[in-house]
Enzyme design. Structure first.
Site, PDB file in Angstrom:
ATOM      1  N   SER A  83       3.937 -19.899  58.127  1.00 52.68           N
ATOM      2  CA  SER A  83       2.804 -20.660  57.568  1.00 52.68           C
ATOM      3  C   SER A  83       2.055 -19.824  56.540  1.00 52.68           C
ATOM      4  O   SER A  83       2.339 -18.637  56.357  1.00 52.68           O
ATOM      5  CB  SER A  83       1.877 -21.126  58.706  1.00 52.68           C
ATOM      6  OG  SER A  83       0.793 -20.266  58.900  1.00 52.68           O
ATOM      7  N   ILE A 143       0.135 -17.694  53.850  1.00 54.16           N
ATOM      8  CA  ILE A 143       0.525 -16.731  52.812  1.00 54.16           C
ATOM      9  C   ILE A 143       1.944 -16.210  53.058  1.00 54.16           C
ATOM     10  O   ILE A 143       2.716 -16.022  52.113  1.00 54.16           O
ATOM     11  CB  ILE A 143      -0.502 -15.569  52.787  1.00 54.16           C
ATOM     12  CG1 ILE A 143      -1.861 -16.081  52.275  1.00 54.16           C
ATOM     13  CG2 ILE A 143      -0.017 -14.409  51.922  1.00 54.16           C
ATOM     14  CD1 ILE A 143      -3.012 -15.110  52.428  1.00 54.16           C
ATOM     15  N   SER A 201      -6.808  -7.029  54.416  1.00 57.09           N
ATOM     16  CA  SER A 201      -7.846  -8.015  54.091  1.00 57.09           C
ATOM     17  C   SER A 201      -9.043  -7.297  53.472  1.00 57.09           C
ATOM     18  O   SER A 201      -9.385  -6.175  53.887  1.00 57.09           O
ATOM     19  CB  SER A 201      -8.304  -8.721  55.365  1.00 57.09           C
ATOM     20  OG  SER A 201      -9.523  -9.379  55.141  1.00 57.09           O
ATOM     21  N   TYR A 214     -10.566  -7.919  63.846  1.00 59.47           N
ATOM     22  CA  TYR A 214      -9.667  -8.218  62.727  1.00 59.47           C
ATOM     23  C   TYR A 214      -9.893  -7.218  61.586  1.00 59.47           C
ATOM     24  O   TYR A 214      -8.958  -6.578  61.092  1.00 59.47           O
ATOM     25  CB  TYR A 214      -9.950  -9.653  62.269  1.00 59.47           C
ATOM     26  CG  TYR A 214      -9.271 -10.088  61.001  1.00 59.47           C
ATOM     27  CD1 TYR A 214      -7.992 -10.640  61.033  1.00 59.47           C
ATOM     28  CD2 TYR A 214      -9.908  -9.980  59.768  1.00 59.47           C
ATOM     29  CE1 TYR A 214      -7.368 -11.051  59.878  1.00 59.47           C
ATOM     30  CE2 TYR A 214      -9.296 -10.379  58.602  1.00 59.47           C
ATOM     31  CZ  TYR A 214      -8.028 -10.930  58.647  1.00 59.47           C
ATOM     32  OH  TYR A 214      -7.406 -11.328  57.489  1.00 59.47           O
ATOM     33  N   LYS A 216      -7.570  -4.203  60.078  1.00 57.99           N
ATOM     34  CA  LYS A 216      -7.173  -4.278  58.667  1.00 57.99           C
ATOM     35  C   LYS A 216      -7.573  -2.985  57.952  1.00 57.99           C
ATOM     36  O   LYS A 216      -6.868  -2.516  57.057  1.00 57.99           O
ATOM     37  CB  LYS A 216      -7.816  -5.496  57.997  1.00 57.99           C
ATOM     38  CG  LYS A 216      -7.284  -6.825  58.536  1.00 57.99           C
ATOM     39  CD  LYS A 216      -5.867  -7.055  58.095  1.00 57.99           C
ATOM     40  CE  LYS A 216      -5.224  -8.283  58.674  1.00 57.99           C
ATOM     41  NZ  LYS A 216      -3.846  -8.457  58.250  1.00 57.99           N
ATOM     42  N   THR A 223      -5.469 -21.406  54.030  1.00 58.26           N
ATOM     43  CA  THR A 223      -4.298 -21.383  54.920  1.00 58.26           C
ATOM     44  C   THR A 223      -4.695 -21.943  56.279  1.00 58.26           C
ATOM     45  O   THR A 223      -5.884 -21.997  56.611  1.00 58.26           O
ATOM     46  CB  THR A 223      -3.798 -19.938  55.120  1.00 58.26           C
ATOM     47  OG1 THR A 223      -4.828 -19.193  55.794  1.00 58.26           O
ATOM     48  CG2 THR A 223      -3.449 -19.264  53.815  1.00 58.26           C
TER      49      THR A 223
END
Ligand code: NAP
Length: 325
Positions: free
Chosen positions: A57, A59, A183, A209, A213, A244
């Site tokens: 899915s 990117i 990110s 997250y 990253k 997305t």
């Protein structure tokens, strides 16, 4: 905005510092005006094989489609075979010549990573490009069966292990490239070297997250050095803000507010595709966005010492089940 060295111009840097214009579709569309139309050239991936994790899915799927569109053989490494097959059908429906296939790999599970790597070593003569795209932003703290916090396992430990296990194939390629999809959210986070598993303090999925990253970007120069003897280069990048399924589900308020400005998945995928396929000589170990090297820090408080980075490296290698050093 072009600078032949890969460094951004003043105007490009200004776009980056002001975040919303830089990360949105505006940044992509303004910068794109300076990109040569033939880079990557249309057959840039012909005869080359790429593996993209989390490519059913968003990117990842756009990266897989983009690399197949440049003539590459692309393996979609996904945790659910049927979702992967569906993505392959969609890619082929848009481009009947696309050479895409599925391999099962849950990057947060070392057994799945090792099984995938063993199967590929049996099947392929070499691997030219490995893209660590799989990612998630969980609503609450969870651990994998191996006892690691899920974002750490998915964004850091799994990519370290998969890269290590695939070295025989990467080494067999002519100057293989490994790319970590990070990110821009990492800019706000320090290196969580004292609590990499996020065991202390109130858990926030967004912080977990962004911390992991940050780790991807911080570890990139060490990975580059580690794999330099095999002439495997390592790059991290961030895609900007793209529309997305992951963003819709994990950040619904952000999605509602920013939707008109979000990049398409293909725009978000552009830099990863370019890093994989450009004929330009790329310096290994750097952090990229919109085809230019970017700073790793905008805030003084996020800087860390070489000792901190080395401690994190040792911790992650051990947690990933790799030889420490
Ligand atoms: N979209 C943005 O604006 C944005 C911004 C900055 C960075 N990124 C990064 O871009 C990458 C792709 O994100 P996206 O926005 O395209 O999100 P997405 O649509 O949710 O795609 C994430 C993909 O990762 C897969 N995945 C998650 N955990 C996995 C695991 N353990 N093993 C294998 N695959 C796994 C998902 O598979 P399932 O379908 O099985 O869940 C999915 O295919 C991520 O690394 C994300 O952090 C995105």
């Amino acid at each position: 905005m072009t600078d032949a060295s890969g460094n951004p111009s003043f105007f490009d840097t200004l776009l980056d510092r002001t975040i919303v214009p830089g990360y949105s579709r505006l940044g992509s569309r303004l910068r794109r005006r300076d990109w040569p139309a033939d880079d990557p050239h249309r057959d840039a991936m012909r005869g080359r094989t790429a593996l993209v994790t989390g490519s059913n899915s968003g990117i990842g799927k756009a990266i897989a489609a983009g690399l197949a569109g440049l003539g590459g053989s692309v393996l979609l490494a996904v945790r659910d075979r049927e979702r992967g097959e569906q993505a392959c059908r969609e890619i082929r429906a848009a481009d009947p010549t696309a050479d895409v296939a599925v391999t099962v790999c849950d990057v947060s599970d070392p057994n799945s990573v090792s099984a995938c790597a063993n199967e590929l070593i049996d099947r392929l003569p070499r691997l030219d490009v490995l893209i660590h795209n799989a990612g998630l932003l969980p609503p609450s703290r969870t651990e994998t069966a191996g006892g690691h916090e899920t974002t750490l396992a998915t964004h850091v430990l799994g990519p370290l292990l998969l890269t290590d296990r695939l070295v025989p194939l990467l080494d067999a390629a002519d100057e293989a490239r490994v790319i970590l999809v990070s990110s821009g959210g990492m800019y706000a986070q320090r290196l969580a070297v004292d609590d990499p598993e996020y065991r202390h303090g109130r858990y926030s999925g967004t912080t977990a997250y962004a911390r992991t990253k940050r780790m991807q970007v911080a570890l990139t120069p060490l990975l580059a050095e580690h794999y330099a003897p095999q002439r495997i280069s390592v790059h991290s990048m961030h895609p900007g803000w793209a529309d997305t399924p992951g963003v819709t589900t994990s950040l619904p308020a952000f999605h509602r507010l920013m939707r008109p400005l979000l990049r398409t998945p293909a725009e978000g995928a552009d830099t990863a595709i370019w890093l994989a396929a450009t004929s330009a000589t790329l310096p290994s170990g750097r952090f990229w966005h919109d085809r230019r090297i970017r700073q790793e820090h905008y805030l003084r408080r996020t800087h860390y010492t070489p000792d901190d980075l080395w401690r994190l490296w040792l911790f992650c290698r051990e947690a990933a089940g790799l030889a420490v050093g």
